[in-house]
Design a protein around this motif. Sequence first.
Motif, PDB file in Angstrom:
ATOM      1  N   VAL A  30      57.818  65.657  45.095  1.00  0.00           N
ATOM      2  CA  VAL A  30      56.845  66.390  44.277  1.00  0.00           C
ATOM      3  C   VAL A  30      55.644  66.792  45.130  1.00  0.00           C
ATOM      4  O   VAL A  30      55.194  67.947  45.093  1.00  0.00           O
ATOM      5  N   HIS A  31      55.123  65.854  45.911  1.00  0.00           N
ATOM      6  CA  HIS A  31      53.954  66.140  46.748  1.00  0.00           C
ATOM      7  C   HIS A  31      54.252  67.245  47.758  1.00  0.00           C
ATOM      8  O   HIS A  31      53.453  68.182  47.922  1.00  0.00           O
ATOM      9  N   LEU A  32      55.398  67.168  48.427  1.00  0.00           N
ATOM     10  CA  LEU A  32      55.730  68.161  49.445  1.00  0.00           C
ATOM     11  C   LEU A  32      55.949  69.536  48.817  1.00  0.00           C
ATOM     12  O   LEU A  32      55.554  70.560  49.386  1.00  0.00           O
ATOM     13  N   SER A  33      56.571  69.565  47.638  1.00  0.00           N
ATOM     14  CA  SER A  33      56.782  70.832  46.949  1.00  0.00           C
ATOM     15  C   SER A  33      55.456  71.484  46.576  1.00  0.00           C
ATOM     16  O   SER A  33      55.257  72.688  46.781  1.00  0.00           O
ATOM     17  N   GLN A  34      54.544  70.693  46.042  1.00  0.00           N
ATOM     18  CA  GLN A  34      53.235  71.214  45.651  1.00  0.00           C
ATOM     19  C   GLN A  34      52.433  71.664  46.870  1.00  0.00           C
ATOM     20  O   GLN A  34      51.741  72.691  46.832  1.00  0.00           O
ATOM     21  N   SER A  35      52.535  70.913  47.959  1.00  0.00           N
ATOM     22  CA  SER A  35      51.808  71.267  49.193  1.00  0.00           C
ATOM     23  C   SER A  35      52.309  72.587  49.753  1.00  0.00           C
ATOM     24  O   SER A  35      51.512  73.450  50.159  1.00  0.00           O
ATOM     25  N   LEU A  36      53.627  72.755  49.791  1.00  0.00           N
ATOM     26  CA  LEU A  36      54.194  73.996  50.316  1.00  0.00           C
ATOM     27  C   LEU A  36      53.802  75.181  49.445  1.00  0.00           C
ATOM     28  O   LEU A  36      53.444  76.255  49.964  1.00  0.00           O
TER      29      LEU A  36
END
Length: 219
Positions: free
Chosen positions: A198-204
């Motif tokens: 979730v964090h990586l998706s939101q960051s990207l």
Amino acid sequence: MRASDKAYEQIRDEILDGAISPGTLLGEVEQSERLGVSRTPIREAFARLAADGLAVQQRGRGTVVTDVSLDHVEDLFELRTALEVQAARLAAARVSSEQADTFISLAARFRAASHVEAGFVPTDYYQLASSLDTAIDEAVHNDYLANALRGLRTHLARVRRLAQDNPERLAASSNEHALIAESIAKGSPQLAEAATLVHLSQSLQHIQHQQHPRQAAAV
């Protein structure tokens, strides 16, 4: 600390912080005088910076700080996802009771940092995120994975500066990091994996929005 290590760390930090801009020519004599060391340690530092991908040795010019752009950010995140998800899973599976306490403390600090009105600044956020990275590395107990992540984080730090610091995004990211830390503390690889994804998706998505704001707004 050896003179070459000191020179390497200082120049590296200045590149990552943006104090030394992409395209800057790193002169041996200039850096030697500035840092107060001989030219041999400077040459060793330059070689390490080149190995990191932070500088390139150009014939006829010398050592130049490499450019950084968002053009290949998706490629970078493909590697980031593979490494960080695996690290989170392993950390949750291997965390000790003492390390779990560290993750609980980090989670609480991230939750507190998520309140924009508290005056939380990007520098504090990145220092806290770095503490989480260190805690995960220690819990994983895999030097190969930890070393691969350190190399990756070097490039992520430069991309982050181009993506701009947004208070609302930093607040959301703080909550995402808190969930990762809490999942690891609970010893749940599945939750740690999900929270990291979730964090990586939101960051990207945030970085892509900064790169193409009109296109992202239409999605």
